[in-house]
Scaffold this motif. Structure first.
Motif, short mmCIF file in Angstrom:
data_model
loop_
_atom_site.label_atom_id
_atom_site.label_comp_id
_atom_site.label_asym_id
_atom_site.label_seq_id
_atom_site.Cartn_x
_atom_site.Cartn_y
_atom_site.Cartn_z
N PHE A 107 13.57 3.93 5.96
CA PHE A 107 13.99 2.97 5.08
C PHE A 107 13.49 1.46 5.54
O PHE A 107 13.45 0.46 4.83
N CYS A 108 12.78 1.38 6.86
CA CYS A 108 12.36 0.16 7.21
C CYS A 108 10.95 -0.10 6.69
O CYS A 108 10.90 -1.40 5.90
N THR A 109 9.89 0.56 6.63
CA THR A 109 8.68 0.28 5.89
C THR A 109 8.95 0.38 4.44
O THR A 109 9.86 0.87 4.07
N ASP A 110 7.87 0.01 3.65
CA ASP A 110 8.06 -0.13 2.06
C ASP A 110 8.36 0.94 1.79
O ASP A 110 7.89 2.10 1.97
N ASN A 111 9.54 1.03 0.72
CA ASN A 111 10.08 2.20 0.19
C ASN A 111 10.78 1.80 -1.15
O ASN A 111 11.52 0.76 -1.30
N TYR A 165 -2.10 7.42 -8.51
CA TYR A 165 -1.02 8.07 -7.90
C TYR A 165 0.26 7.93 -8.72
O TYR A 165 1.12 8.52 -8.53
N MET A 166 0.56 6.60 -9.48
CA MET A 166 1.68 6.12 -9.65
C MET A 166 2.50 7.37 -10.72
O MET A 166 3.82 7.77 -10.52
N ASP A 186 0.81 -1.33 0.03
CA ASP A 186 0.18 0.15 0.00
C ASP A 186 0.93 1.33 -0.09
O ASP A 186 0.35 2.49 0.19
N GLU A 187 2.14 1.27 -0.35
CA GLU A 187 2.92 2.40 -0.52
C GLU A 187 3.18 2.44 -2.07
O GLU A 187 3.85 1.52 -2.77
N THR A 188 2.93 3.76 -2.83
CA THR A 188 3.40 4.08 -3.76
C THR A 188 4.69 4.88 -3.76
O THR A 188 4.67 6.04 -3.24
N SER A 189 5.82 4.16 -4.34
CA SER A 189 7.03 4.96 -4.14
C SER A 189 8.19 4.77 -5.43
O SER A 189 8.19 3.81 -6.07
N VAL A 190 8.55 5.87 -5.57
CA VAL A 190 9.68 6.01 -6.69
C VAL A 190 11.17 6.88 -6.09
O VAL A 190 10.81 7.73 -5.25
N ALA A 191 12.07 6.24 -6.27
CA ALA A 191 13.18 6.84 -5.97
C ALA A 191 14.43 6.75 -6.77
O ALA A 191 14.21 5.97 -7.78
#
Ligand code: KG4
Ligand code: ZN
Length: 332
Positions: free
Chosen positions: A295-299, A54-55, A11-16
């Motif tokens: 950085f522990c939870t989803d990312n 959101y992506m 449930d995390e939308t993430s881009v790094a």
């Protein structure tokens, strides 16, 4: 080398965007926790739909924040599993489309390896290392011989530790996600309730949390039936004490069996303050690496970090067909 990484397994939308080993140029994490909270847990269909919504925005913001041109990107990485299939598909589609459009190679990354590589974002990983991976879906002890060389030493036989936290929280009528709330309340209570320490005395390095979860549920129901009040802080403290005894005990046992230079704590439950403190206090034979909370939870930063080493070791392809949504394969 500049890597753009995408994470959307739950449930995390993430881009790094990561430059070389640990220069994080940008990191956008959009959490859907507030949306799922009202249902008491992640609803897969709602999670995938929100990733779709959101992506693109998250992608655009990550590129803008990094202050780079798309042509500066060398490789794209994306979580390919394990995770919720609909959620994974959104990230995989976005990442492969982006890679194809810009003629970039792509790497499909394992989510759990990503959690472990969160450690390398702030410190240098040294080998051999041992990793305690504790998340909503997994509880594992791993031996890391070298970069990307994993051996599974033990794992949960039933529930993951994060899952047990979330179910116990629900029983105590606490909000989702249960981990952070139980952690906070546990610090205010005393472990007065007697609960089991499952599999602590066994010779192997496996875990089991389903019995502990049921023990809390039964205890709460019995107290309620007798119209006795449940002291929520003390129940949280008792549950957390059991979990930590098992996690820390097994980790110390693993370090005796497999001496290592470093112990890496990884996964969403690694955000647990009680666990962080006890590991730091009790693990003395190895340097302890614990990623910052973010950085522990989803990312996606952790996915980029893992992809950096995967790329260095094995390169990346341009076939845009990620091997399929895999379950864990530590032999990769
Ligand atoms: O790694 P993660 O973000 O997602 C998965 O890959 O599963 O982990 C989420 C899990 C949830 O079960 C949540 O309750 C737990 O991590 N969690 C915690 C804490 N923060 C998050 N558990 C215990 N204590 C915490 N402080
Ligand atoms: Zn995770």
């Amino acid at each position: 080398m500049i890597i753009l990484a995408v994470e959307s397994s739950c449930d995390e939308t993430s881009v790094a965007i990561l430059k070389d080993e640990r220069e994080l140029l940008s990191h956008v994490v959009l959490s859907q926790i507030d949306i799922h909270k009202i249902y008491g847990g992640v609803v897969p269909e709602i999670a995938s739909r929100n990733h779709v919504v959101y992506m693109t925005t998250v992608f655009e913001k990550a590129i803008k924040d990094a202050g780079i041109k798309v042509s500066d990107i060398d490789v794209v990485a994306v979580t390919q599993g394990p995770g919720l299939i609909g959620s994974l598909l959104v990230g995989i589609n976005a990442a492969t489309t982006f890679a194809y459009a810009h003629d970039l190679p792509i790497i499909g990354m394992n989510h759990l390896i990503g959690h472990i590589y969160a450690a390398n974002l702030e410190h240098e990983m040294k080998f051999p290392a041992l990793a305690l991976l504790v998340s909503g879906g997994h509880t594992e002890l791993l031996y890391l011989e070298d970069h990307m060389k994993f051996k599974l030493l033990g794992e949960t036989q039933d529930d993951a530790v994060g899952e047990a936290y979330d179910k116990v929280a629900r029983t105590l009528k606490l909000p989702y996600p249960g981990g952070p709330v139980i952690d906070r309340l546990a610090a205010q209570g005393i472990p007065t309730y007697s609960l089991p320490r499952p599999m602590l005395d066994t010779d192997d390095l496996n875990f089991s949390f389903s019995g502990l979860k049921s023990a809390v549920i039964n205890l709460v129901h019995n107290l309620e039936q007798r119209k006795e009040e449940v002291n929520v802080e003390n129940m949280c403290a008792s549950f957390q004490a059991s979990v930590l005894d098992v996690l820390v005990g097994k980790t110390k046992q693993a370090l005796k069996m497999y001496p290592a230079k470093q112990l890496i704590l990884a996964g969403g439950v690694a955000a647990n303050k009680g666990l962080r403190n006890r590991i730091l206090e009790e693990v003395t034979s190895a340097e302890v690496l614990i990623p910052s909370m973010k950085f522990c939870t989803d990312n996606a930063a952790m996915i980029a970090s893992a992809a950096y080493f995967e790329y260095k070791l094995n390169g990346a392809k341009k076939d845009y067909l990620i091997e399929g949504i895999s379950t864990i394969d530590f032999r990769r």
